[in-house]
Design a protein around this motif. Sequence first.
Motif, PDB file in Angstrom:
ATOM      1  N   GLY A   1      41.410  34.882  38.485  1.00 17.49           N
ATOM      2  CA  GLY A   1      43.161  34.775  37.448  1.00 17.49           C
ATOM      3  C   GLY A   1      43.097  36.519  37.179  1.00 17.49           C
ATOM      4  O   GLY A   1      42.361  37.206  37.331  1.00 17.49           O
ATOM      5  N   ALA A   2      44.551  36.432  36.315  1.00 20.89           N
ATOM      6  CA  ALA A   2      44.980  37.450  35.937  1.00 20.89           C
ATOM      7  C   ALA A   2      45.512  37.721  34.527  1.00 20.89           C
ATOM      8  O   ALA A   2      45.912  36.022  34.401  1.00 20.89           O
ATOM      9  N   GLY A   3      46.094  38.121  33.513  1.00 20.54           N
ATOM     10  CA  GLY A   3      47.050  38.115  32.697  1.00 20.54           C
ATOM     11  C   GLY A   3      46.009  38.480  31.467  1.00 20.54           C
ATOM     12  O   GLY A   3      46.486  38.518  30.899  1.00 20.54           O
TER      13      GLY A   3
ATOM     14  N   GLY B   1      44.637  42.291  31.651  1.00 20.77           N
ATOM     15  CA  GLY B   1      46.011  42.983  32.045  1.00 20.77           C
ATOM     16  C   GLY B   1      46.063  42.855  33.793  1.00 20.77           C
ATOM     17  O   GLY B   1      45.269  41.134  33.418  1.00 20.77           O
ATOM     18  N   GLN B   2      46.437  43.168  34.684  1.00 15.24           N
ATOM     19  CA  GLN B   2      47.392  42.328  35.610  1.00 15.24           C
ATOM     20  C   GLN B   2      45.935  42.617  36.774  1.00 15.24           C
ATOM     21  O   GLN B   2      46.516  42.695  37.357  1.00 15.24           O
ATOM     22  N   VAL B   3      45.214  42.911  36.450  1.00 12.42           N
ATOM     23  CA  VAL B   3      44.210  43.018  38.182  1.00 12.42           C
ATOM     24  C   VAL B   3      43.599  42.350  38.075  1.00 12.42           C
ATOM     25  O   VAL B   3      42.452  41.967  36.977  1.00 12.42           O
ATOM     26  N   PRO B   4      43.630  41.354  39.515  1.00 11.31           N
ATOM     27  CA  PRO B   4      42.982  39.862  38.990  1.00 11.31           C
ATOM     28  C   PRO B   4      41.993  40.356  39.271  1.00 11.31           C
ATOM     29  O   PRO B   4      40.855  41.168  39.740  1.00 11.31           O
ATOM     30  N   MET B   5      40.818  38.930  38.475  1.00 10.62           N
ATOM     31  CA  MET B   5      39.321  38.822  39.065  1.00 10.62           C
ATOM     32  C   MET B   5      39.547  37.880  40.298  1.00 10.62           C
ATOM     33  O   MET B   5      40.607  36.993  40.228  1.00 10.62           O
ATOM     34  N   THR B   6      38.679  38.270  41.656  1.00  9.46           N
ATOM     35  CA  THR B   6      38.502  37.623  42.503  1.00  9.46           C
ATOM     36  C   THR B   6      37.928  35.972  42.053  1.00  9.46           C
ATOM     37  O   THR B   6      36.730  36.053  41.360  1.00  9.46           O
ATOM     38  N   PRO B   7      38.226  35.075  42.989  1.00 10.98           N
ATOM     39  CA  PRO B   7      37.209  33.773  42.909  1.00 10.98           C
ATOM     40  C   PRO B   7      36.076  33.664  43.718  1.00 10.98           C
ATOM     41  O   PRO B   7      35.548  34.396  44.743  1.00 10.98           O
TER      42      PRO B   7
END
Length: 160
Positions: A127-129, A132-138
């Motif tokens: 997810g992200a947001g 911050g805008q750096v996404p977490m990998t699934p």
Amino acid sequence: MKNILTILGCSLFLVSCGGSSNSEYEDYYDADKRAAATEEAAAPIEQTKVGTDAAVNELTDSAAATGEQLQAQNYEQGAKLIAMSDCLSCHQEKQKIVGPSYVDVAQKYEFNDKNVDYLAGKILEGGAGVWGQVPMTPHPDLEKEDARIMARYILSLRKK
């Protein structure tokens, strides 16, 4: 002659590096061994839930002891699961790296089943947001219960 020297050189290199057995890396990357280690780590919780009548009676005699024991088991197993994953490349317990520290996450979310499920979903789906805008990998290869154990560990770090 050149081919023979190349083969001989490669053979000497392999022998000096311990041959073809690089068990340190095989242990980490071999999915079967990781699954077995995860099952071993999860075993104490299953024993607590399913244990003998005497063990169940002993645990139910002291509600405080039960909560402390389960929390200690979650803490240990969650820490092991996180150490075996790639989580520590972006998160640390007390310091923000790419993503938030585990303590910051624990401070944001109260320790309850709803938040455990929410965070386990974030671990599995990414997810992200939120931070911050750096996404977490699934992490779709994780078992849902392992993700829940990891989330319980993270939430157990909440400062009172």
